[in-house]
Scaffold this active site. Structure first.
Site, mmCIF file in Angstrom:
data_model
loop_
_atom_site.group_PDB
_atom_site.id
_atom_site.type_symbol
_atom_site.label_atom_id
_atom_site.label_comp_id
_atom_site.label_asym_id
_atom_site.label_seq_id
_atom_site.Cartn_x
_atom_site.Cartn_y
_atom_site.Cartn_z
ATOM 1 N N HIS A 215 1.029 -1.364 0.055
ATOM 2 C CA HIS A 215 0.376 -0.207 -0.048
ATOM 3 C C HIS A 215 0.870 1.329 -0.081
ATOM 4 C CE1 HIS A 215 -3.373 2.478 0.973
ATOM 5 N NE2 HIS A 215 -2.675 3.077 2.316
ATOM 6 N N TYR A 216 1.766 1.313 0.567
ATOM 7 C CA TYR A 216 2.882 2.669 0.846
ATOM 8 C C TYR A 216 3.772 2.414 -0.556
ATOM 9 C CZ TYR A 216 0.410 4.231 5.190
ATOM 10 O OH TYR A 216 -0.663 4.983 5.963
ATOM 11 N N HIS A 217 3.532 1.534 -1.185
ATOM 12 C CA HIS A 217 4.389 1.665 -2.501
ATOM 13 C C HIS A 217 4.049 2.555 -3.034
ATOM 14 C CE1 HIS A 217 7.003 -0.986 -4.707
ATOM 15 N NE2 HIS A 217 6.530 -0.652 -5.853
ATOM 16 N N THR B 90 4.218 5.740 -2.300
ATOM 17 C CA THR B 90 5.178 6.256 -2.623
ATOM 18 C C THR B 90 5.453 6.085 -4.215
ATOM 19 O OG1 THR B 90 5.792 5.006 -0.731
ATOM 20 C CG2 THR B 90 7.556 5.956 -2.452
ATOM 21 N N TYR C 188 -4.015 1.385 13.823
ATOM 22 C CA TYR C 188 -2.796 1.196 13.321
ATOM 23 C C TYR C 188 -1.930 1.840 14.500
ATOM 24 C CZ TYR C 188 -1.860 2.385 8.333
ATOM 25 O OH TYR C 188 -2.023 2.305 7.283
#
Ligand code: MG
Length: 669
Positions: free
Chosen positions: A300-302, A305, A457
Site C-alpha cells: 500500500h505504501y509502495h 510512494t 494502526y
C-alpha cells in the site's frame, strides 16, 4: 430556570462560533515578495500605508492570475462532485465531519466545534481530523451549486480552526509518541493538529480550496490575509520539522514542492520548492531499493510512494521545472511500477502484507492510465492500462526481487493463473511487520492464504493497541514461530533462488529468535502445486508451530492425516497437508483468525497450525504440500523426508500429489 441558562449558554457558544472575526493580517505584506511580477499595485498601496486597499488589490491579483496549475485542478471552471463528496459537504454544514473511512457514520464535533474531540482513542482518528477532508468537497459543492452557504461555512470553519489550534512548539519526536502525560494541554493538541504529515496534507489541499473558493464574496480581502499568514505558518513549520524518514518525509517534500510552486509570491517560495525537490531526489535513492521495491515493504505504501514521486513530476511539468529531476529519478519510478505490477494479482489487487489495504481494480486502472502518459514506451504499463487490449505482458512468469525479498512464482498472468507471492527479505521500515517467510497465493480467480492485513494502526485505547498487536503478530501469518512469539525483526537471507525449470525453488533463512533459525524451502512443482519445507534449527527449546491462515468459508479438516481442504463452488480450491518425520509427535490446532483488507473492517476465519515440541538441539522439520485445484474436497497426498536428518547444506524429500507423478525434490547448497 435551568433550561433558560442552558439555552443562553447555547446561544453564546453559537455566537462565539459565528462571529469568528476575519482580521486584516498586515504582516502578510512582510511575508510576500512585493517585487514579484503582478504585485506592483499591492506594493505601492502598502508603501502608502493603505493596507486595506493593498489587500483588495492582492485578492484581485489572486483572482485573475494565470499560468499556475496543480495536477488536481487544472481548470477550476470545470469541476464535478460525486455523491459521497456531496454528502460530506452537506454533513459538514452541521459540523459532522468526514474524518476516516474506518469510522462511519462520521462523528459530530458540536455547534461550537470541539477540535479536541476524540471519540475513539485511535491516533488516526485524531490526526486525520486535522486533514480537513471535507473542505475540498465543500469547495466542489460550492462550485457546482453556486450556493454561498458552502463558502461561508468553509471560511468560518477555517478561521475557527486557526483560533482553536495554536501552534505550540514540541520536539520533533513528540509528534510520533503515544504517551500524552508529559505535555501540557495545548501542546498535547498541537502534537495532533500540527504533526508535519497533517500539516503537509493541509498545505496541499488548501491549494485546491483556494482555487475553489476564491471567487466567493466570503473570500474577503481580510480572509485572504488570514489564509496566507496561516499557509505561510504551515510551510515554515514543515521546513523546521521534517519527518525523519519514510513515506511521511516524502509526502511532506512533495507538498512543499507544491506550496512553493503554487504560491511563488512568498519570499521563501523558491527555497520551499527546492527543498522539496532536493529531498525527493535524495530519498528516491535511499527509499527505493535497486529492484524497485520501497523500503517499508508494504504494497500500500509502495503505491502511495509511486504517487508521491509521480505527482511531483506532474507539478514540475505543469510549472516548468522538470529538468530538476534527473533521468535516474524517472527510472526509479518506472521500476517501482514494474515491481508493483509483478506482485499484484490478475484482478489488479495487491497482497495485504505489512499495513497494506486492498486497492480496487478501478483505482489501479486509473493509475496505469495515468502512468502510461509518462511512460508510453513501457508495454507492460500499456497492457495493464488497457486491460490487455494494447501492449504486452513481460516475457517471463516467475520473478524474484531479491533486494526487497519479494518472490513471485506464477504459471500465467491471466485470472486462471496460479501465483504465490512470498515476503522474505530485509527487516523493513516502520510499516513492515515481523512476517518473514510468509506468503499469499492466488488461484483461478481468488486469493487464498490472504495475509491477515493490519486492521488498525495505533493509539492509547487498550482495545486499539490489542488489535494492532494481533494483526502484526508473526503467528497470524503463514509462517513458523516458536511458542507463538513474534520473531526478531532482522533480515532474511536468500540461500537459493531458481526461477526457471519444472521445479522452481526458493530457499530463505531467517534467524527468528536467539538460538533458532528458520529455513523455509519452497518448491513450485510443474507449475501446479507447492511443497514447503520448514526446518527450525538451533539450541532453543519450545513449541515450534507453523501457521496457515485459512480462507473465509467452507473449509474442512482432519487431524487424522493432518490436512485441510476447501469446498468452494467457484473452482478455486486447495488441499493442504502437513507431514513430519514422526507423525505421532505432531499436533494440529484451529484458532480464531481474522482478515482485514480495509481499516477497521475484519472478517473471521480460521488460523490453523501444526506443532512439534523442540526439546533439545535436534532440529524440527515439517513438509507441507499445498495443492490448488478446481474441484472441492480432499486429495491423496503423501510426502516424506528421504534424507535421515537435517543438514545445513542439503535436503531430499519425496512427494506424491493426486494423479501427478511421484517427485523427488532436493538441493545441495
Ligand atoms: Mg501481515
Amino acid at each position: 430556570m435551568k433550561r433558560h441558562i442552558s439555552a443562553a449558554i447555547a446561544l453564546m457558544t453559537s455566537i462565539a462560533y459565528t462571529i469568528c472575526a476575519q482580521d486584516l493580517r498586515t504582516e502578510v505584506f512582510d511575508l510576500l515578495d512585493l517585487d514579484h511580477p503582478g504585485l506592483a499595485v499591492v506594493k505601492s498601496l502598502h508603501s502608502e500605508g493603505d493596507d486595506k486597499a493593498a489587500a483588495v488589490a492582492l485578492l484581485e491579483w489572486y483572482r485573475t492570475r494565470k499560468g499556475i496549475c496543480t495536477p488536481d485542478i487544472k481548470d477550476p471552471g470545470d469541476i464535478g462532485i460525486n455523491k459521497e463528496e456531496q454528502k460530506w459537504a452537506d454533513e459538514a454544514l452541521g459540523h459532522t465531519f468526514f474524518v476516516h473511512y474506518g469510522y462511519q457514520p462520521s462523528f459530530n464535533y458540536g455547534e461550537d466545534i470541539d477540535w479536541k474531540y476524540w471519540p475513539v482513542q485511535d491516533n488516526e482518528l485524531r490526526w486525520q481530523l486535522h486533514r480537513h477532508k471535507w473542505f475540498t468537497p465543500m469547495g466542489k459543492a460550492y462550485r457546482t451549486s453556486g450556493d454561498e452557504k458552502y463558502a461561508e461555512e468553509w471560511a468560518r470553519q477555517y478561521i475557527d480552526w486557526i483560533r482553536k489550534n495554536p501552534l505550540v512548539k514540541v520536539s520533533r519526536d513528540a509528534y510520533e509518541i503515544n504517551d500524552n502525560i508529559q505535555y501540557g494541554k495545548d501542546a498535547e493538541n498541537s502534537r495532533f493538529a500540527w504533526r508535519p504529515l497533517e500539516t503537509s496534507h493541509r498545505l496541499q489541499d488548501q491549494c485546491l480550496q483556494f482555487q475553489l473558493f476564491i471567487d466567493s464574496p466570503a473570500f474577503t480581502p481580510e480572509f485572504l490575509t488570514e489564509f496566507l499568514v496561516n499557509y505561510h505558518r504551515h510551510a515554515v513549520h514543515i521546513m523546521g520539522n521534517w519527518s525523519a524518514q519514510g513515506n511521511h518525509l516524502l509526502f511532506e517534500a512533495q507538498r512543499m514542492l507544491l506550496a512553493g510552486s503554487f504560491f511563488p509570491e512568498f519570499k521563501e517560495a523558491e527555497s520551499w520548492r527546492r527543498s522539496g525537490v532536493e529531498i525527493l531526489n535524495r530519498e528516491i535513492e535511499k527509499q527505493v531499493l535497486p529492484d524497485g521495491g520501497h523500503y517499508e515493504l508494504d504494497p500500500h505504501y509502495h503505491l502511495a510512494t509511486i504517487e508521491i514521486f509521480y505527482k511531483s513530476l506532474l507539478i514540475a511539468d505543469l510549472n516548468g521545472f522538470r529538468n530538476e529531476f534527473p533521468e535516474s529519478y524517472m527510472d526509479a519510478v518506472e521500476s517501482m511500477i514494474m515491481f508493483y505490477a509483478n506482485i499484484c494479482y490478475p484482478d489488479y489487487t495487491n497482497p495485504c502484507f505489512s499495513d497494506a489495504k486492498l486497492t480496487k481494480k478501478n483505482n489501479m486502472l486509473k493509475n496505469y492510465r495515468k502512468w502510461l502518459v509518462t511512460f508510453p514506451e513501457n508495454s507492460t504499463i500499456r497492457y495493464f492500462a488497457t486491460e490487455g487490449k494494447e501492449g504486452s505482458l513481460p516475457g517471463y512468469l516467475t520473478k524474484g526481487f531479491l533486494d526487497s525479498g519479494f518472490f513471485v512464482f506464477r504459471n500465467g498472468w491471466g485470472p486462471d493463473a496460479l501465483q504465490m507471492v512470498i515476503k522474505a527479505g530485509p527487516a523493513g521500515e516502520w510499516h513492515a511487520q515481523p512476517d518473514f517467510g510468509t506468503f499469499e497465493m492466488w488461484y483461478n480467480g481468488r486469493c487464498l492464504f490472504q495475509d491477515s492485513g493490519s486492521y488498525i494502526y495505533g493509539g492509547t485505547d487498550p482495545e486499539v493497541i490489542e488489535w494492532r498487536r494481533w494483526f502484526r503478530a508473526t503467528s497470524h501469518h503463514n509462517t513458523l514461530v516458536m511458542d507463538d512469539k513474534d520473531v526478531d525483526k532482522v533480515p532474511s537471507r536468500t540461500l537459493l533462488w531458481q526461477p526457471e525449470g519444472e521445479v522452481q525453488v526458493l530457499i530463505t533463512e531467517h534467524p527468528s529468535y536467539e538460538g533458532l533459525t528458520h529455513r523455509r524451502s519452497i518448491f513450485f512443482v510443474d507449475g501446479e502445486y507447492f511443497v514447503i519445507v520448514d526446518e527450525a534449527a538451533g539450541d532453543a527449546e519450545g513449541s515450534i508451530n507453523i501457521h496457515w491462515q485459512m480462507p473465509h468459508g467452507d473449509v474442512a479438516d482432519s487431524c487424522k492425516d493432518m490436512h485441510f481442504h476447501t469446498n468452494f463452488k467457484d473452482s478455486s480450491n486447495f488441499h493442504l497437508q502437513c507431514f513430519c518425520p514422526d507423525m505421532a509427535k505432531m499436533q494440529m490446532k484451529k484458532e480464531q483468525g481474522w482478515q482485514s483488507s480495509e481499516y477497521r473492517q475484519k472478517t473471521e476465519r480460521t488460523d490453523a497450525s501444526f506443532s512439534q515440541k523442540k526439546a533439545d538441539s535436534t532440529p524440527v522439520r515439517f513438509i507441507t504440500v499445498i495443492y490448488p485445484k478446481h474441484h472441492a474436497g480432499k486429495e491423496n497426498v503423501s510426502a516424506k523426508f528421504t534424507d535421515k536428518r537435517y543438514s545445513n547444506d542439503r535436503l531430499s524429500i519425496s512427494v506424491k500429489v493426486g494423479k501427478n507423478k511421484k517427485r523427488t525434490l532436493s538441493y545441495i547448497l
